[in-house]
Design a protein around this motif. Structure first.
Motif, short mmCIF file in Angstrom:
data_model
loop_
_atom_site.label_atom_id
_atom_site.label_comp_id
_atom_site.label_asym_id
_atom_site.label_seq_id
_atom_site.Cartn_x
_atom_site.Cartn_y
_atom_site.Cartn_z
N ASP A 107 0.94 -1.13 0.01
CA ASP A 107 0.00 0.02 0.06
C ASP A 107 0.82 1.39 -0.04
O ASP A 107 1.98 1.39 0.93
N PRO A 108 0.80 2.18 -0.93
CA PRO A 108 1.51 3.27 -1.16
C PRO A 108 1.53 4.14 0.32
O PRO A 108 2.40 4.97 0.36
N GLN A 109 0.25 4.33 0.88
CA GLN A 109 0.20 5.10 2.10
C GLN A 109 0.82 4.28 3.43
O GLN A 109 1.40 5.11 4.17
N THR A 110 0.57 3.00 3.51
CA THR A 110 0.83 2.35 4.96
C THR A 110 2.15 1.62 4.89
O THR A 110 2.83 1.58 5.89
N TYR A 136 7.21 -0.31 -5.03
CA TYR A 136 7.24 0.27 -3.60
C TYR A 136 8.73 0.01 -3.06
O TYR A 136 9.51 0.90 -2.70
N GLU A 172 0.57 8.69 -7.09
CA GLU A 172 0.98 8.64 -5.71
C GLU A 172 2.36 9.36 -5.41
O GLU A 172 3.24 9.86 -6.53
N LYS A 173 2.73 9.52 -4.24
CA LYS A 173 4.22 9.92 -3.92
C LYS A 173 4.50 8.97 -3.04
O LYS A 173 3.79 8.63 -1.84
N ILE A 174 5.85 8.33 -3.09
CA ILE A 174 6.25 7.27 -2.12
C ILE A 174 7.70 7.61 -2.07
O ILE A 174 8.44 7.79 -3.03
#
Length: 288
Positions: A211-214, A228, A251-253
């Motif tokens: 998950d790109p956020q978590t 990721y 997204e931003k990772i």
């Protein structure tokens, strides 16, 4: 008219990196299985692209799984294999700057893929697919440098190294599929040192495994998808183009701009670089 604007008394320029991925043999807005019209295909992408090109300096990338995937391309591969893929004819007309090898590029066999590459007016990249006879990247080019509107943009091509788990061994003879993340570390460092680009792009035919956020895993971590991991572990990347999963992502990772433009030509991802003497901003949009 190309977009050159003033900001604080300084002339700002814009370069748009436009991306298709997983087009899978679709040209016209037609579902080849039932002949129904749908909002997809390179014809739709061309309409979107025309509007972007009218405003900005533009680089066009295909991120893999281009020549295979529809009854249309299957017919040409099996019944007219002595001719280059019609997908390449359209890609040449659209003035693609480069393409990345996807896992499905091998489905019709190496001779068909090589004919498609030879008929292309643009290079095909994949740094981590190695020709065993030369110990060099398959098809010769791991990356290219594009100089546009006064900035140097390095683009490194990578492909999911999970291909041997699916593909007919006869279609990938004498090829080694190296770990995409390890290859990215090696080549990004080399490119940064020797080419000194203003922007470093990794175009990876693979997806996001977390998950790109978590950061939580979203699948079994087999190595099929490493987007990721690449953003987290490879220093010096500004943009990571992903694909393979047919998702729509901006997204931003770890500070890296990440996009994925779906499949079948239903969308184009646009990454805007705004700059004067140096890059001032990187933003991303999906056009559907």
């Amino acid at each position: 008219m190309l977009d050159n604007s003033f900001r604080g008394g300084v002339i700002m320029k814009t370069v748009s990196i436009c991306v298709t991925s997983d087009v899978h043999g679709h040209i016209m807005p037609t579902n080849y299985r039932n002949n129904q019209e749908e909002q997809l295909g390179l014809a739709k992408a061309a309409t979107i692209l025309k509007k972007i090109r009218e405003k900005n300096h533009t680089i066009l990338i295909d991120n893999g799984d281009f020549i295979q995937g529809s009854p249309f391309t299957y017919y040409f591969a099996k019944k007219q294999a002595d001719q280059p893929s019609p997908m390449i004819k359209v890609a040449n007309q659209l003035n693609y700057d480069l393409a990345v090898i996807g896992n499905h590029e091998f489905n019709y066999g190496l001779p068909y893929l090589q004919e498609a590459v030879e008929a292309s007016d643009f290079p095909w990249l994949s740094a981590n697919i190695v020709d065993n006879s030369t110990n060099q990247p398959f098809l010769g080019k791991p990356y290219i440098i594009k100089e546009t509107a006064g900035i140097r943009i390095a683009i490194l091509g990578l492909t999911t190294h999970y291909i041997p788990n699916w593909e007919d061994p006869n279609h990938i003879k004498n090829l080694t599929f190296e770990d995409a993340c390890k290859t990215a570390k090696k080549w990004v460092a080399k490119i940064r040192e020797t080419e000194v680009p203003d922007v470093m792009v990794v175009s990876y035919h693979g997806g996001l495994e977390r998950d790109p956020q978590t950061g939580e895993p979203t699948e079994e971590l087999t190595g099929e998808n490493q987007g990721y991991q690449i953003c987290q572990e490879v220093e010096g990347i500004d943009i990571c183009i992903t694909g393979h999963q047919h998702r729509y992502l901006t997204e931003k990772i770890n500070g890296v701009t990440v996009v994925q433009p779906g499949n079948n030509g239903q969308a184009i991802a646009e990454i805007k670089l705004e700059f004067d003497q140096t890059i001032q901003s990187i933003t991303s949009t999906l056009h559907r």
